[in-house]
Design a protein around this motif. Structure first.
Motif, PDB file in Angstrom:
ATOM      1  N   GLN A  35       0.859  -1.177   0.000  1.00 60.04           N
ATOM      2  CA  GLN A  35       0.000   0.000   0.000  1.00 60.04           C
ATOM      3  C   GLN A  35       0.897   1.229   0.000  1.00 60.04           C
ATOM      4  O   GLN A  35       1.921   1.258   0.666  1.00 60.04           O
ATOM      5  CB  GLN A  35      -0.904   0.019   1.230  1.00 60.04           C
ATOM      6  CG  GLN A  35      -1.851  -1.148   1.285  1.00 60.04           C
ATOM      7  CD  GLN A  35      -2.562  -1.247   2.617  1.00 60.04           C
ATOM      8  OE1 GLN A  35      -2.014  -0.886   3.659  1.00 60.04           O
ATOM      9  NE2 GLN A  35      -3.773  -1.751   2.590  1.00 60.04           N
ATOM     10  N   GLU A  50      -2.537   9.590   3.899  1.00 55.71           N
ATOM     11  CA  GLU A  50      -3.393   8.952   2.905  1.00 55.71           C
ATOM     12  C   GLU A  50      -2.819   7.566   2.605  1.00 55.71           C
ATOM     13  O   GLU A  50      -1.634   7.438   2.320  1.00 55.71           O
ATOM     14  CB  GLU A  50      -3.423   9.762   1.620  1.00 55.71           C
ATOM     15  CG  GLU A  50      -3.887  11.185   1.797  1.00 55.71           C
ATOM     16  CD  GLU A  50      -3.595  12.046   0.588  1.00 55.71           C
ATOM     17  OE1 GLU A  50      -3.750  11.572  -0.557  1.00 55.71           O
ATOM     18  OE2 GLU A  50      -3.181  13.201   0.797  1.00 55.71           O
ATOM     19  N   TYR A  52      -3.259   4.234   0.127  1.00 58.48           N
ATOM     20  CA  TYR A  52      -3.832   3.778  -1.133  1.00 58.48           C
ATOM     21  C   TYR A  52      -3.526   2.295  -1.335  1.00 58.48           C
ATOM     22  O   TYR A  52      -2.432   1.831  -1.021  1.00 58.48           O
ATOM     23  CB  TYR A  52      -3.230   4.552  -2.313  1.00 58.48           C
ATOM     24  CG  TYR A  52      -3.566   6.015  -2.303  1.00 58.48           C
ATOM     25  CD1 TYR A  52      -4.666   6.488  -2.991  1.00 58.48           C
ATOM     26  CD2 TYR A  52      -2.787   6.927  -1.598  1.00 58.48           C
ATOM     27  CE1 TYR A  52      -4.987   7.843  -2.984  1.00 58.48           C
ATOM     28  CE2 TYR A  52      -3.096   8.272  -1.585  1.00 58.48           C
ATOM     29  CZ  TYR A  52      -4.194   8.728  -2.278  1.00 58.48           C
ATOM     30  OH  TYR A  52      -4.511  10.065  -2.267  1.00 58.48           O
ATOM     31  N   SER A  57      -6.698   3.095  -5.463  1.00 63.17           N
ATOM     32  CA  SER A  57      -7.868   3.588  -4.738  1.00 63.17           C
ATOM     33  C   SER A  57      -7.492   4.002  -3.326  1.00 63.17           C
ATOM     34  O   SER A  57      -6.691   3.336  -2.670  1.00 63.17           O
ATOM     35  CB  SER A  57      -8.941   2.503  -4.650  1.00 63.17           C
ATOM     36  OG  SER A  57      -9.342   2.095  -5.925  1.00 63.17           O
ATOM     37  N   LEU A  58      -8.111   5.084  -2.855  1.00 63.62           N
ATOM     38  CA  LEU A  58      -7.872   5.561  -1.497  1.00 63.62           C
ATOM     39  C   LEU A  58      -8.515   4.602  -0.505  1.00 63.62           C
ATOM     40  O   LEU A  58      -9.705   4.317  -0.590  1.00 63.62           O
ATOM     41  CB  LEU A  58      -8.448   6.969  -1.330  1.00 63.62           C
ATOM     42  CG  LEU A  58      -8.240   7.638   0.012  1.00 63.62           C
ATOM     43  CD1 LEU A  58      -6.758   7.853   0.304  1.00 63.62           C
ATOM     44  CD2 LEU A  58      -8.981   8.967   0.059  1.00 63.62           C
ATOM     45  N   LEU A  59      -7.724   4.076   0.436  1.00 64.31           N
ATOM     46  CA  LEU A  59      -8.215   3.158   1.457  1.00 64.31           C
ATOM     47  C   LEU A  59      -8.586   3.901   2.729  1.00 64.31           C
ATOM     48  O   LEU A  59      -9.617   3.642   3.329  1.00 64.31           O
ATOM     49  CB  LEU A  59      -7.153   2.098   1.770  1.00 64.31           C
ATOM     50  CG  LEU A  59      -7.463   1.132   2.898  1.00 64.31           C
ATOM     51  CD1 LEU A  59      -8.663   0.262   2.526  1.00 64.31           C
ATOM     52  CD2 LEU A  59      -6.251   0.271   3.200  1.00 64.31           C
ATOM     53  N   SER A  60      -7.716   4.847   3.149  1.00 65.01           N
ATOM     54  CA  SER A  60      -8.012   5.598   4.368  1.00 65.01           C
ATOM     55  C   SER A  60      -7.355   6.965   4.330  1.00 65.01           C
ATOM     56  O   SER A  60      -6.386   7.192   3.618  1.00 65.01           O
ATOM     57  CB  SER A  60      -7.546   4.832   5.609  1.00 65.01           C
ATOM     58  OG  SER A  60      -6.142   4.741   5.641  1.00 65.01           O
ATOM     59  N   THR A  62      -6.312   9.735   7.392  1.00 67.54           N
ATOM     60  CA  THR A  62      -6.219   9.946   8.831  1.00 67.54           C
ATOM     61  C   THR A  62      -5.264  11.096   9.112  1.00 67.54           C
ATOM     62  O   THR A  62      -4.701  11.683   8.211  1.00 67.54           O
ATOM     63  CB  THR A  62      -5.713   8.680   9.554  1.00 67.54           C
ATOM     64  OG1 THR A  62      -4.412   8.346   9.042  1.00 67.54           O
ATOM     65  CG2 THR A  62      -6.651   7.502   9.365  1.00 67.54           C
ATOM     66  N   LYS A  69     -11.396   8.926   7.503  1.00 63.29           N
ATOM     67  CA  LYS A  69     -12.288   8.208   6.586  1.00 63.29           C
ATOM     68  C   LYS A  69     -11.709   6.823   6.349  1.00 63.29           C
ATOM     69  O   LYS A  69     -10.489   6.660   6.274  1.00 63.29           O
ATOM     70  CB  LYS A  69     -12.372   8.928   5.231  1.00 63.29           C
ATOM     71  CG  LYS A  69     -12.954  10.309   5.279  1.00 63.29           C
ATOM     72  CD  LYS A  69     -14.420  10.242   5.060  1.00 63.29           C
ATOM     73  CE  LYS A  69     -14.933  11.667   4.963  1.00 63.29           C
ATOM     74  NZ  LYS A  69     -16.347  11.756   4.983  1.00 63.29           N
ATOM     75  N   GLN A  70     -12.573   5.852   6.210  1.00 67.69           N
ATOM     76  CA  GLN A  70     -12.183   4.492   5.812  1.00 67.69           C
ATOM     77  C   GLN A  70     -13.014   4.121   4.606  1.00 67.69           C
ATOM     78  O   GLN A  70     -14.215   4.379   4.565  1.00 67.69           O
ATOM     79  CB  GLN A  70     -12.458   3.489   6.941  1.00 67.69           C
ATOM     80  CG  GLN A  70     -11.530   3.592   8.111  1.00 67.69           C
ATOM     81  CD  GLN A  70     -10.139   3.060   7.800  1.00 67.69           C
ATOM     82  OE1 GLN A  70      -9.927   2.290   6.883  1.00 67.69           O
ATOM     83  NE2 GLN A  70      -9.173   3.479   8.601  1.00 67.69           N
ATOM     84  N   TYR A  71     -12.400   3.502   3.618  1.00 77.09           N
ATOM     85  CA  TYR A  71     -13.090   3.081   2.406  1.00 77.09           C
ATOM     86  C   TYR A  71     -12.940   1.582   2.288  1.00 77.09           C
ATOM     87  O   TYR A  71     -11.902   1.022   2.608  1.00 77.09           O
ATOM     88  CB  TYR A  71     -12.494   3.783   1.179  1.00 77.09           C
ATOM     89  CG  TYR A  71     -12.573   5.289   1.279  1.00 77.09           C
ATOM     90  CD1 TYR A  71     -13.702   5.957   0.868  1.00 77.09           C
ATOM     91  CD2 TYR A  71     -11.519   6.031   1.812  1.00 77.09           C
ATOM     92  CE1 TYR A  71     -13.798   7.338   0.963  1.00 77.09           C
ATOM     93  CE2 TYR A  71     -11.605   7.408   1.912  1.00 77.09           C
ATOM     94  CZ  TYR A  71     -12.732   8.055   1.486  1.00 77.09           C
ATOM     95  OH  TYR A  71     -12.805   9.414   1.596  1.00 77.09           O
ATOM     96  N   GLN A  72     -13.957   0.937   1.794  1.00 77.14           N
ATOM     97  CA  GLN A  72     -13.919  -0.529   1.633  1.00 77.14           C
ATOM     98  C   GLN A  72     -13.816  -0.887   0.181  1.00 77.14           C
ATOM     99  O   GLN A  72     -14.255  -0.285  -0.690  1.00 77.14           O
ATOM    100  CB  GLN A  72     -15.172  -1.167   2.237  1.00 77.14           C
ATOM    101  CG  GLN A  72     -15.300  -0.882   3.704  1.00 77.14           C
ATOM    102  CD  GLN A  72     -14.156  -1.442   4.564  1.00 77.14           C
ATOM    103  OE1 GLN A  72     -13.579  -2.473   4.240  1.00 77.14           O
ATOM    104  NE2 GLN A  72     -13.830  -0.772   5.633  1.00 77.14           N
TER     105      GLN A  72
END
Length: 72
Positions: A35, A50, A52, A57-60, A62, A69-72
């Motif tokens: 990542q 950030e 990725y 794709s952006l994963l988180s 902080t 933000k958290q992305y799935q």
């Protein structure tokens, strides 16, 4: 003062200094899960991290200078 930029050996922007000697620094590493971790440290000390995944794709998002933000 004119803005000053510093680049790392790979040609990536590593810091920028603006009027008032306000420096923003940038770093980028790849972790053990492949990542990409991009860290920005702002002049006031705030940090934005950030993360990725391999496909870009952006994963988180902080840090003290970002709303988490958290992305799935």
């Amino acid at each position: 003062m004119v803005e000053s930029n510093v680049y790392d050996i790979a040609g990536r922007l590593s810091s920028t200094t603006a009027a008032g000697n306000r420096t923003t620094s940038f770093s980028e590493v790849i972790n053990g899960a492949f990542q990409r971790i991009k860290t920005t440290t702002l002049p006031g000390g705030g940090i934005r991290i950030e993360t990725y995944v391999r496909d870009g794709s952006l994963l988180s998002l902080t840090g003290t200078a970002a709303a988490p933000k958290q992305y799935q």
